[in-house]
Scaffold this motif. Structure first.
Motif, PDB file in Angstrom:
ATOM      1  N   ARG A  49     -27.682 -91.005  26.392  1.00 23.36           N
ATOM      2  CA  ARG A  49     -27.160 -91.301  27.476  1.00 23.36           C
ATOM      3  C   ARG A  49     -26.236 -92.057  27.944  1.00 23.36           C
ATOM      4  N   ALA A  50     -28.094 -93.090  27.703  1.00 22.10           N
ATOM      5  CA  ALA A  50     -27.111 -95.223  28.228  1.00 22.10           C
ATOM      6  C   ALA A  50     -26.807 -95.082  26.875  1.00 22.10           C
ATOM      7  N   ALA A  51     -27.061 -95.305  25.345  1.00 26.38           N
ATOM      8  CA  ALA A  51     -26.162 -95.835  24.669  1.00 26.38           C
ATOM      9  C   ALA A  51     -25.026 -95.479  24.546  1.00 26.38           C
ATOM     10  N   VAL A  52     -24.697 -94.365  24.775  1.00 25.09           N
ATOM     11  CA  VAL A  52     -23.421 -93.592  24.246  1.00 25.09           C
ATOM     12  C   VAL A  52     -22.393 -94.487  25.484  1.00 25.09           C
ATOM     13  N   THR A  53     -22.987 -94.194  27.079  1.00 27.03           N
ATOM     14  CA  THR A  53     -22.292 -94.943  27.779  1.00 27.03           C
ATOM     15  C   THR A  53     -21.998 -96.567  27.961  1.00 27.03           C
ATOM     16  N   SER A  54     -23.493 -97.085  27.040  1.00 31.01           N
ATOM     17  CA  SER A  54     -22.720 -98.647  26.895  1.00 31.01           C
ATOM     18  C   SER A  54     -22.308 -98.755  25.752  1.00 31.01           C
ATOM     19  N   ALA A  55     -22.220 -98.399  24.933  1.00 30.00           N
ATOM     20  CA  ALA A  55     -21.060 -97.902  24.081  1.00 30.00           C
ATOM     21  C   ALA A  55     -19.199 -98.361  24.378  1.00 30.00           C
ATOM     22  N   PHE A  56     -19.201 -97.637  25.803  1.00 32.79           N
ATOM     23  CA  PHE A  56     -18.010 -97.197  26.365  1.00 32.79           C
ATOM     24  C   PHE A  56     -18.062 -98.040  26.789  1.00 32.79           C
ATOM     25  N   VAL A  57     -18.788 -98.112  27.731  1.00 32.76           N
ATOM     26  CA  VAL A  57     -18.733 -99.682  28.200  1.00 32.76           C
ATOM     27  C   VAL A  57     -18.520-101.147  27.700  1.00 32.76           C
TER      28      VAL A  57
END
Length: 138
Positions: A58-66
Motif C-alpha cells: 500500500r505504501a509503495a502504491v501511495t508513493s507512486a500516486f504521490v
C-alpha cells in the motif's frame, strides 16, 4: 507507462493553455480514468492496496500516486500561494487511495464506479475543481 503516468499526463494536457476543458472537467476525467483503470483490474489492485494488503505494498502504491501527482499539481496556476505540491499530493494520495482500497474490497455492485468518482470529486480542494478559476498550467 503506468496508471499514474497516464492520469498525470492527461490532467496536465487537459489543464494546458488553450484547452477548452475546465479544471472541474479535468479533475473528473482524471479521477474517472483512475477509477476505471482500477476497476478493470479490481482483483489485482485489491491485493495491492485493499484493506488486507501488506502495508509495504500500500505504501509503495501511495508513493507512486504521490510522485506522479506532484508534477501535475506543481504546474497548476490556480494552486494557492503556500499550497505545497508535495503536501497536497500526499493528502490526495492518502485519501483517494484509502477510499479506493475500501471500494475495491467491497462487492462490485455495492458502490458503482461513477458514484465513487462523484464522491471523490466532492473531497478535492475547491481550487482543483472550481470552474470559475481557469487553469492554464504550463
Amino acid at each position: 507507462m503506468g496508471c499514474f503516468d497516464l492520469i498525470r499526463d492527461a490532467d496536465i494536457v487537459m489543464r494546458s493553455t488553450g484547452s477548452p476543458i475546465t479544471p472541474a472537467e479535468a479533475s473528473r476525467r482524471a479521477m474517472s480514468g483512475l477509477v476505471a483503470f482500477l476497476a478493470d483490474r479490481r482483483g489485482s489492485y485489491a491485493r495491492l492496496i485493499g484493506p488486507d494488503a501488506p502495508a509495504q505494498l500500500r505504501a509503495a502504491v501511495t508513493s507512486a500516486f504521490v510522485e506522479h501527482s506532484v508534477e501535475a499539481i506543481s504546474r497548476m496556476s490556480v494552486r494557492p500561494d503556500g499550497a505545497d505540491p508535495v503536501l497536497v499530493a500526499r493528502f490526495l494520495g492518502g485519501g483517494v487511495l484509502s477510499v479506493i482500497s475500501t471500494w475495491l474490497a467491497e462487492p462490485e455492485d455495492s458502490w458503482p464506479a461513477d458514484r465513487l468518482v462523484e464522491a471523490l470529486l466532492l473531497c478535492l480542494p475547491s481550487w482543483l475543481t472550481d470552474p470559475r478559476q481557469p487553469d492554464h498550467s504550463s
